[in-house]
Design an enzyme around this catalytic site. Structure first.
Site, short mmCIF file in Angstrom:
data_model
loop_
_atom_site.label_atom_id
_atom_site.label_comp_id
_atom_site.label_asym_id
_atom_site.label_seq_id
_atom_site.Cartn_x
_atom_site.Cartn_y
_atom_site.Cartn_z
N ASN A 13 82.30 -23.04 8.67
CA ASN A 13 81.51 -24.26 8.47
C ASN A 13 80.05 -23.86 8.68
O ASN A 13 79.60 -23.70 9.82
CB ASN A 13 81.93 -25.33 9.49
CG ASN A 13 81.03 -26.55 9.44
OD1 ASN A 13 80.29 -26.74 8.49
ND2 ASN A 13 81.08 -27.37 10.48
N LYS A 15 77.49 -25.53 8.26
CA LYS A 15 76.65 -26.66 8.68
C LYS A 15 75.37 -26.69 7.83
O LYS A 15 75.42 -26.35 6.66
CB LYS A 15 76.34 -26.58 10.17
CG LYS A 15 77.59 -26.34 11.02
CD LYS A 15 77.38 -26.60 12.47
CE LYS A 15 78.59 -26.14 13.25
NZ LYS A 15 78.73 -26.72 14.55
N HIS A 98 84.31 -34.21 10.66
CA HIS A 98 83.76 -33.29 11.66
C HIS A 98 83.10 -34.10 12.78
O HIS A 98 82.50 -35.14 12.53
CB HIS A 98 82.74 -32.35 10.99
CG HIS A 98 82.35 -31.22 11.89
ND1 HIS A 98 81.38 -31.36 12.84
CD2 HIS A 98 82.82 -29.95 11.99
CE1 HIS A 98 81.26 -30.21 13.50
NE2 HIS A 98 82.13 -29.34 13.00
N GLU A 100 80.42 -33.74 14.30
CA GLU A 100 78.98 -34.00 14.11
C GLU A 100 78.76 -35.19 13.18
O GLU A 100 77.81 -35.95 13.34
CB GLU A 100 78.28 -32.72 13.59
CG GLU A 100 78.15 -31.69 14.70
CD GLU A 100 78.11 -30.25 14.25
OE1 GLU A 100 77.87 -29.99 13.05
OE2 GLU A 100 78.33 -29.37 15.10
N GLU A 170 89.36 -29.60 17.15
CA GLU A 170 88.04 -29.15 17.61
C GLU A 170 87.59 -29.98 18.81
O GLU A 170 87.03 -31.08 18.65
CB GLU A 170 87.02 -29.32 16.48
CG GLU A 170 87.30 -28.47 15.27
CD GLU A 170 86.02 -28.03 14.58
OE1 GLU A 170 85.86 -26.83 14.39
OE2 GLU A 170 85.18 -28.89 14.27
N GLY A 176 79.72 -25.41 19.28
CA GLY A 176 78.32 -24.96 19.36
C GLY A 176 77.81 -24.79 20.78
O GLY A 176 76.62 -24.63 21.01
N SER A 216 83.46 -22.73 19.13
CA SER A 216 82.94 -21.48 19.68
C SER A 216 83.91 -20.31 19.53
O SER A 216 83.97 -19.41 20.37
CB SER A 216 82.53 -21.64 21.15
OG SER A 216 81.49 -22.61 21.26
C1 PEP Z 1 82.35 -26.26 13.87
O1 PEP Z 1 81.24 -26.59 13.47
O2 PEP Z 1 83.34 -26.75 13.34
C2 PEP Z 1 82.46 -25.30 14.97
C3 PEP Z 1 83.64 -25.01 15.45
O3 PEP Z 1 81.28 -24.78 15.43
P1 PEP Z 1 81.12 -23.55 16.45
O4 PEP Z 1 82.07 -22.47 16.02
O5 PEP Z 1 79.69 -23.13 16.33
O6 PEP Z 1 81.46 -24.06 17.82
#
Ligand code: PEP
Length: 256
Positions: A13, A15, A98, A100, A170, A176, A216
């Site tokens: 992703n 972003k 997601h 976000e 998630e 993040g 992460s």
């Molecule tokens: C994501 O944006 O779905 C995600 C898992 O981000 P990160 O790996 O940076 O935590």
């Protein structure tokens, strides 16, 4: 449950990152590194990069995805992109729900359900994101919350349509932040999600659905996470922006 019954998917992703030249450069760097992957490899990129990335990935094993779509097919929705528009371009996947989008753009379980159905109707594959906030985990309601998010997102989705849905667990506190769920925590909630699928669609559907972990995940921790019995790959944010790191995760999922 038998991991071999389902496909591991590593999806990046990106972003809101990468200009078109940067996107092309990343895909070109990634292609030779992931060409022998036995898991599926997906890059979910900003709308502005889709055409560039589709062209760069052509003939390779990298599939292309978007990060959102609207629930109407067309109309007066300034700034939005429909699922049909994505499908027509040759996009295969779309991330829906997601955290976000839920946190910053007013996405609710109901709009997630509407977007998911629109994406499936257009013939796209959906990566549906669910996950709890830190306070939810501390209050001991992770299982209930994730089950609820999953059930509402899949309302009026048939067993046949479910074959085009991937679920990404998630935990919001791990996205993040550099704070990864332990492999046990990740596996536990992925198994809970699989249980929800079994209660809604039966055992074969539960055995067959890909449930990823995201939060992460990186080149160092991927191997342990993707080796878990209920974790079928990952949705990768930060680490998907570096070809080398992303390819290490792809390799871990190819072995795991
Ligand atoms: C994501 O944006 O779905 C995600 C898992 O981000 P990160 O790996 O940076 O935590």
């Amino acid at each position: 449950m038998n991991k071999a019954l389902r496909k591991a998917i590593i999806a990046g992703n990106w972003k809101m990152n990468k200009t078109r030249p940067e996107a092309k450069e990343l895909i070109e760097a990634l292609k030779p590194l992931v060409k022998d992957a036995s898991c599926e490899v997906v890059a979910c990129v900003p709308f502005t990069n889709l055409e560039t990335v589709l062209a760069a990935a052509e003939g390779s094993n990298i599939k292309v995805g978007a990060q959102n779509c609207h629930f109407e097919t067309s109309g007066a929705f300034t700034g939005e992109i429909s699922a049909d528009m994505l499908k027509e371009m040759g996009v295969e996947y779309v991330i829906i729900g997601h955290s976000e989008r839920r946190q910053y753009f007013g996405e609710t379980d109901e709009t997630v359900n509407k977007r998911l159905k629109a994406a499936l109707n257009a013939g796209l594959k959906v990566i549906l994101c669910v996950g709890e906030m830190l306070a939810d985990r501390e209050n001991g309601i992770t299982a209930e919350l994730v089950a609820l998010q999953t059930k509402i997102a899949l309302k009026d989705v048939s067993a046949e349509e479910l074959k085009n849905v991937v679920i990404a667990y998630e935990p919001v506190w791990a996205i993040g932040t550099g704070k990864t769920a332990t492999a046990q925590q990740a596996n536990e909630v992925c198994a809970i999600i699989r249980g929800v699928i079994e209660s809604l669609y039966g055992k074969a559907a539960a055995d067959g659905i890909t449930v990823q972990y995201g939060g992460s995940m990186n080149a160092k921790n991927a191997e342990e996470l993707v080796a878990q019995p209920d974790v079928d790959g990952g949705l990768i944010g930060g680490a998907s922006l570096k070809a080398e790191d992303f390819s290490v995760i792809v390799k871990a999922a190819s072995n795991g």
